[in-house]
Design a protein around this motif. Structure first.
Motif, PDB file in Angstrom:
ATOM      1  N   GLN A  43      17.868  -3.834  11.553  1.00  0.00           N
ATOM      2  CA  GLN A  43      18.497  -5.045  12.087  1.00  0.00           C
ATOM      3  C   GLN A  43      18.532  -6.150  11.038  1.00  0.00           C
ATOM      4  N   ASP A  44      17.483  -6.251  10.243  1.00  0.00           N
ATOM      5  CA  ASP A  44      17.428  -7.335   9.271  1.00  0.00           C
ATOM      6  C   ASP A  44      18.475  -7.152   8.170  1.00  0.00           C
ATOM      7  N   TYR A  45      18.804  -5.904   7.866  1.00  0.00           N
ATOM      8  CA  TYR A  45      19.838  -5.662   6.862  1.00  0.00           C
ATOM      9  C   TYR A  45      21.174  -6.234   7.343  1.00  0.00           C
ATOM     10  N   ALA A 135      15.992 -20.103   7.909  1.00  0.00           N
ATOM     11  CA  ALA A 135      15.785 -18.687   7.577  1.00  0.00           C
ATOM     12  C   ALA A 135      14.838 -18.526   6.389  1.00  0.00           C
ATOM     13  N   GLU A 136      14.891 -19.439   5.448  1.00  0.00           N
ATOM     14  CA  GLU A 136      14.058 -19.311   4.259  1.00  0.00           C
ATOM     15  C   GLU A 136      12.662 -19.911   4.458  1.00  0.00           C
ATOM     16  N   TRP A 137      12.621 -21.051   5.107  1.00  0.00           N
ATOM     17  CA  TRP A 137      11.354 -21.778   5.242  1.00  0.00           C
ATOM     18  C   TRP A 137      10.415 -21.078   6.214  1.00  0.00           C
ATOM     19  N   CYS A 204      16.342 -18.325  17.214  1.00  0.00           N
ATOM     20  CA  CYS A 204      16.849 -17.005  16.786  1.00  0.00           C
ATOM     21  C   CYS A 204      15.787 -16.249  15.986  1.00  0.00           C
ATOM     22  N   GLU A 205      15.069 -16.948  15.119  1.00  0.00           N
ATOM     23  CA  GLU A 205      14.000 -16.292  14.344  1.00  0.00           C
ATOM     24  C   GLU A 205      12.925 -15.739  15.278  1.00  0.00           C
ATOM     25  N   LEU A 206      12.569 -16.525  16.295  1.00  0.00           N
ATOM     26  CA  LEU A 206      11.535 -16.081  17.237  1.00  0.00           C
ATOM     27  C   LEU A 206      12.029 -14.871  18.026  1.00  0.00           C
TER      28      LEU A 206
END
Ligand SMILES: Cc1ncc(C[n+]2csc(CCO)c2C)c(N)n1
Length: 227
Positions: A43-45, A135-137, A204-206
């Motif tokens: 999924q992360d790809y 997304a980065e932090w 979304c990250e969670l």
């Protein structure tokens, strides 16, 4: 308080739930079951694909040459070290070709990709930076909690190392400073819009971590967890 600090503070408690997620603790301990590590990376790809398009939008919309250069530099990382990691991890985890190129997307992946695609298409430079920053932090913050000794499996260890290194910290520091610089020129409405985007991306990250458990099956409602 800087603009980026304000954005993060106003995105609690979700922010801390991401940074201290059980998936992260399992990763540090090297005990994410192969099945869940596989689904996460597959999924992360697909996430990284949308993220790369968003980086392209940042290059296009930046207000000065030095900013374009900084963003372009990070594109090099995603397309080199990070990409070879995915290929090697997919080999190790026996991911079939169809799941590498066109997997069925989880709802969490689909929503994140939609947020990134909308921002890529219609967002201002401030909007694009805001989604990139989350997304980065978040990844820098969880990776900063990594123990000194890496887990034995390279699939776990390298995923941590990709986000726990001085170059990555430097890039996130730059992104924060850039969001702070651009934030100074925004009016009230534009700032409120950035906050909504920041909060949405944090959610979304969670959801993304939650989708890869361990969550009781009755909560997800899609059958037993095979991990
Ligand atoms: C859901 C999700 N959110 C954030 C990242 C972090 N991330 C995305 S691309 C990239 C390369 C560095 O610029 C990094 C660190 C991720 N992998 N997956």
């Amino acid at each position: 308080m800087t603009f980026s600090e304000w954005l993060r503070e106003r995105s609690e408690p979700a922010w801390t739930k991401v940074v201290e997620h059980r998936f992260v603790d399992e990763l540090f301990a090297g005990c994410v079951p192969a099945e869940r590590m596989r689904s996460y990376l597959v999924q992360d790809y697909q996430f990284v694909d949308g993220f790369l398009a968003l980086l392209g939008a940042a290059v296009a919309r930046a207000d000065r040459y030095t900013s374009r250069l900084a963003v372009a530099g990070s594109i090099g990382v995603v397309t080199s070290e990070e990409n070879t990691y995915f290929q090697r991890a997919f080999d190790e985890l026996d991911v079939p070709e169809s799941d590498r190129t066109a997997p069925v997307l989880d709802p969490a992946t689909a929503e994140f990709r939609e947020l990134m695609a909308d921002t890529t298409d219609k967002g201002s430079y401030a909007d694009v930076l805001t989604v990139l920053l989350v997304a980065e932090w978040t990844y820098l913050d969880w990776a900063s909690r990594a123990p000194d000794s890496p887990p034995p499996n390279f699939v776990h260890a390298e995923w941590i190392a990709l986000h726990a290194n001085p170059e990555f910290r430097h890039w996130v520091d730059w992104l924060r400073a850039e969001v702070d610089r651009i934030g100074e020129g925004l009016d009230e409405r534009e700032r409120a819009r950035c906050l909504r985007l920041f909060q949405h991306a944090t959610r979304c990250e969670l959801d993304f971590f939650d989708a890869h458990g361990p969550v009781p099956p009755d909560v997800r409602g899609d059958g037993p967890d095979e991990g």
